[in-house]
Design a protein around this motif. Structure first.
Motif, PDB file in Angstrom:
ATOM      1  N   THR A   1       0.854  -1.340  -0.179  1.00 24.03           N
ATOM      2  CA  THR A   1      -0.137   0.027   0.199  1.00 24.03           C
ATOM      3  C   THR A   1       0.835   1.286   0.067  1.00 24.03           C
ATOM      4  OG1 THR A   1      -1.751  -1.135   0.968  1.00 24.03           O
ATOM      5  CG2 THR A   1      -1.757   1.240   1.456  1.00 24.03           C
ATOM      6  N   LEU A   2       1.884   1.233   0.822  1.00 22.26           N
ATOM      7  CA  LEU A   2       2.709   2.406   0.915  1.00 22.26           C
ATOM      8  C   LEU A   2       3.552   2.574  -0.457  1.00 22.26           C
ATOM      9  CD1 LEU A   2       4.114   2.020   4.677  1.00 22.26           C
ATOM     10  CD2 LEU A   2       2.345   3.570   3.865  1.00 22.26           C
TER      11      LEU A   2
ATOM     12  N   SER B   1       2.566   1.566  -3.337  1.00 20.20           N
ATOM     13  CA  SER B   1       1.762   2.082  -4.437  1.00 20.20           C
ATOM     14  C   SER B   1       1.349   3.617  -4.279  1.00 20.20           C
ATOM     15  CB  SER B   1       0.278   1.431  -4.145  1.00 20.20           C
ATOM     16  OG  SER B   1       0.350  -0.045  -4.395  1.00 20.20           O
ATOM     17  N   GLU B   2       1.528   3.978  -3.090  1.00 15.56           N
ATOM     18  CA  GLU B   2       1.317   5.361  -2.891  1.00 15.56           C
ATOM     19  C   GLU B   2       2.617   6.328  -3.757  1.00 15.56           C
ATOM     20  OE1 GLU B   2      -1.026   5.316   1.556  1.00 15.56           O
ATOM     21  OE2 GLU B   2       1.034   6.175   1.367  1.00 15.56           O
ATOM     22  N   TYR B   3       3.916   5.807  -3.271  1.00 18.55           N
ATOM     23  CA  TYR B   3       4.873   6.337  -3.879  1.00 18.55           C
ATOM     24  C   TYR B   3       4.751   6.050  -5.620  1.00 18.55           C
ATOM     25  CZ  TYR B   3       9.621   6.529  -5.797  1.00 18.55           C
ATOM     26  OH  TYR B   3      10.849   6.791  -6.227  1.00 18.55           O
TER      27      TYR B   3
ATOM     28  N   ALA C   1       2.269   6.198  -7.326  1.00 17.27           N
ATOM     29  CA  ALA C   1       1.070   7.014  -7.715  1.00 17.27           C
ATOM     30  C   ALA C   1       1.715   8.511  -7.830  1.00 17.27           C
ATOM     31  CB  ALA C   1       0.034   7.135  -6.921  1.00 17.27           C
ATOM     32  N   ASN C   2       2.467   8.844  -6.969  1.00 13.01           N
ATOM     33  CA  ASN C   2       3.244  10.134  -7.091  1.00 13.01           C
ATOM     34  C   ASN C   2       4.501  10.203  -7.848  1.00 13.01           C
ATOM     35  OD1 ASN C   2       1.319  11.236  -4.914  1.00 13.01           O
ATOM     36  ND2 ASN C   2       2.454  10.362  -3.351  1.00 13.01           N
TER      37      ASN C   2
ATOM     38  N   HIS D   1       9.822   8.520   1.396  1.00  9.25           N
ATOM     39  CA  HIS D   1       8.274   8.181   1.517  1.00  9.25           C
ATOM     40  C   HIS D   1       8.055   7.287   2.509  1.00  9.25           C
ATOM     41  CE1 HIS D   1       4.366   7.647   0.373  1.00  9.25           C
ATOM     42  NE2 HIS D   1       4.255   6.630   0.127  1.00  9.25           N
TER      43      HIS D   1
ATOM     44  N   ALA E   1       3.390   8.076   6.424  1.00 11.28           N
ATOM     45  CA  ALA E   1       3.638   6.550   6.362  1.00 11.28           C
ATOM     46  C   ALA E   1       4.301   5.942   7.432  1.00 11.28           C
ATOM     47  CB  ALA E   1       4.408   6.525   5.095  1.00 11.28           C
TER      48      ALA E   1
END
Length: 416
Positions: free
Chosen positions: A39-40, A42-44, A46-47, A315, A321
């Motif tokens: 999940t973490l 995937s956030e990276y 996405a950015n 991140h 996070a």
């Protein structure tokens, strides 16, 4: 022709914009942990849509050897989950990227707790990792089992700990202590040796290990006695983390010394009224020396994508996070003020915060700056199991361990 030229240009541009590939190796794994990490990450992603991160999860029991094999074979990852015991080995062999600039030039660098910075610089005096949280040892106890055994409350001293374990072990099918005889069990041996010796100094001024001093030997004998007197389950000679935690929440044994990561599984399976966490029992000096450790994120200096790898570590280490990660993993967060979060401001964490704030309790950092400390942890498994089974004495065990650590310490000292 014009259309063909445009198509060729488009394909050329597409090639130039091909995704950057990063490999991240996770070494302390569980399904829930890996899901949170995904999940973490995937956030990276996405950015950073031009970066693709591949997560490689290694089973903890085989992780040290598997990562070593990967590195030796040239399959070096970009980012790695770095346990404290391995840090000196990789940093000392000039394989990790210094993260000093990544910290000083980072918007969240100023909120990192001093303990975080101290641990980050534990090897070679430079930040070769950013810790993601701290593992601090405290004692879980089963209120129901203690009451059933006629024990008034949690033990405050080592003597009371042994006696309470004896009483619980007299109950049919019950044991006092969930002993960790398998992988990862070294903490208890070191912790009890220091507690009975009245000091958590690993070496004398002359550079000699203190593990073979009389008090330390008494601490090693304490664990041997706990097993041989059958105050711990017979199978516990081979138990690792999962087995000792299951032994506690199943009601097999009344005591479990562990870090906050064990609270996750225990709280899921036990009524909060049936268990609690208290600081580790003190020794003859009136002090206890619970171990404190950490793991973090490091970057191999062979990465071809240094900036992207550092960005990923930043991140994962950001306050938001890190709170997400620490709540899942069960460690103390790395940023100042995190203890005010409602998740950590609960009675369930009281034992660890009492430990951090109590004068009787002196957190002990393993000598992970020694290059071969990770090797020592692995070698200690079989030798300590031999001692538990009566195949060697506490004195013999202490001499072997002290000899190894003294040699490593003198080598480290000579290189300073």
């Amino acid at each position: 022709m014009a259309t063909s030229a445009i198509l060729a240009a488009t394909l050329s541009a597409g090639t130039a914009l091909a995704e950057t590939k990063l490999k991240l190796v996770e070494v302390i794994t569980s399904p829930a942990r890996t899901e949170t990490l995904n999940t973490l990450v995937s956030e990276y992603e996405a950015n950073n849509p031009d970066v693709d991160v591949e997560i490689i999860s290694l089973p903890w029991g085989e992780a040290f050897e598997k990562l070593s094999t990967m590195v030796a074979g040239g399959e070096v990852p970009d980012v790695v989950e770095m346990p404290d015991a391995w840090l000196a080995l990789y940093a000392g062999n000039d394989m990790l990227l210094s993260l000093e600039d990544a910290i000083s030039g980072w918007e969240h660098g100023d909120t990192l707790a001093q303990k975080t910075l101290d641990m980050a610089r534990l090897a070679e005096g430079e930040a070769y990792t950013i810790p993601y949280g701290f593992y601090l040892r405290a004692m879980f106890y089963n209120k129901k089992l203690l009451a059933e055994a006629g024990v008034d409350g949690p033990p405050h001293t080592m003597e009371e700990f042994m006696e309470a374990s004896r009483k619980v072990s007299e109950l049919p099918g019950k044991s006092g202590y969930c002993l960790r005889g398998g992988g990862g069990g070294l903490n208890a041996w070191i912790m009890y040796a220091a507690t009975m010796n009245g000091s958590n100094e690993f070496f004398t001024e002359e550079g000699e290990s203190r593990l073979n001093e009389p008090g330390s030997i008494e601490g090693l004998q304490f664990l041997i006695d706990m097993y041989q007197k059958e105050y711990a389950p017979y199978a516990s000679v081979n138990w690792g983390f999962n087995e000792i935690v299951a032994g506690f929440y199943s009601g097999t044994c009344a005591f479990l010394d562990q870090d906050p990561d064990a609270l996750i599984s225990v709280a899921e399976r036990m009524d909060p009224e049936d268990f609690a966490v208290t600081p580790m029992p003190v020794g003859p000096s009136g002090k206890a020396f619970p171990t404190i450790g950490f793991a973090g994120w490091s970057v191999f200096n062979t990465t071809e994508h240094q900036q992207e790898a550092v960005d990923l570590v930043q991140h994962l280490s950001s306050p938001e996070a890190n709170l997400t990660w620490t709540k899942q993993v069960g460690v103390i967060p790395i940023h100042e003020g995190a203890e005010q979060d409602s998740h950590f401001a609960t009675p369930q964490y009281k034992g660890w915060f009492d430990t951090l704030n109590g004068e009787e309790y002196i957190p002990t950092i393993m000598p992970v700056y020694l290059k071969k400390f990770g090797v020592f942890k692995e070698l200690a498994i079989s030798s300590s199991q031999e001692a538990l089974l009566g195949e060697r004495t506490a004195e013999d065990l202490a001499e072997e361990w002290a000899t190894f650590l003294t040699t490593e310490y003198k080598a480290w000292k000579a290189a300073q």
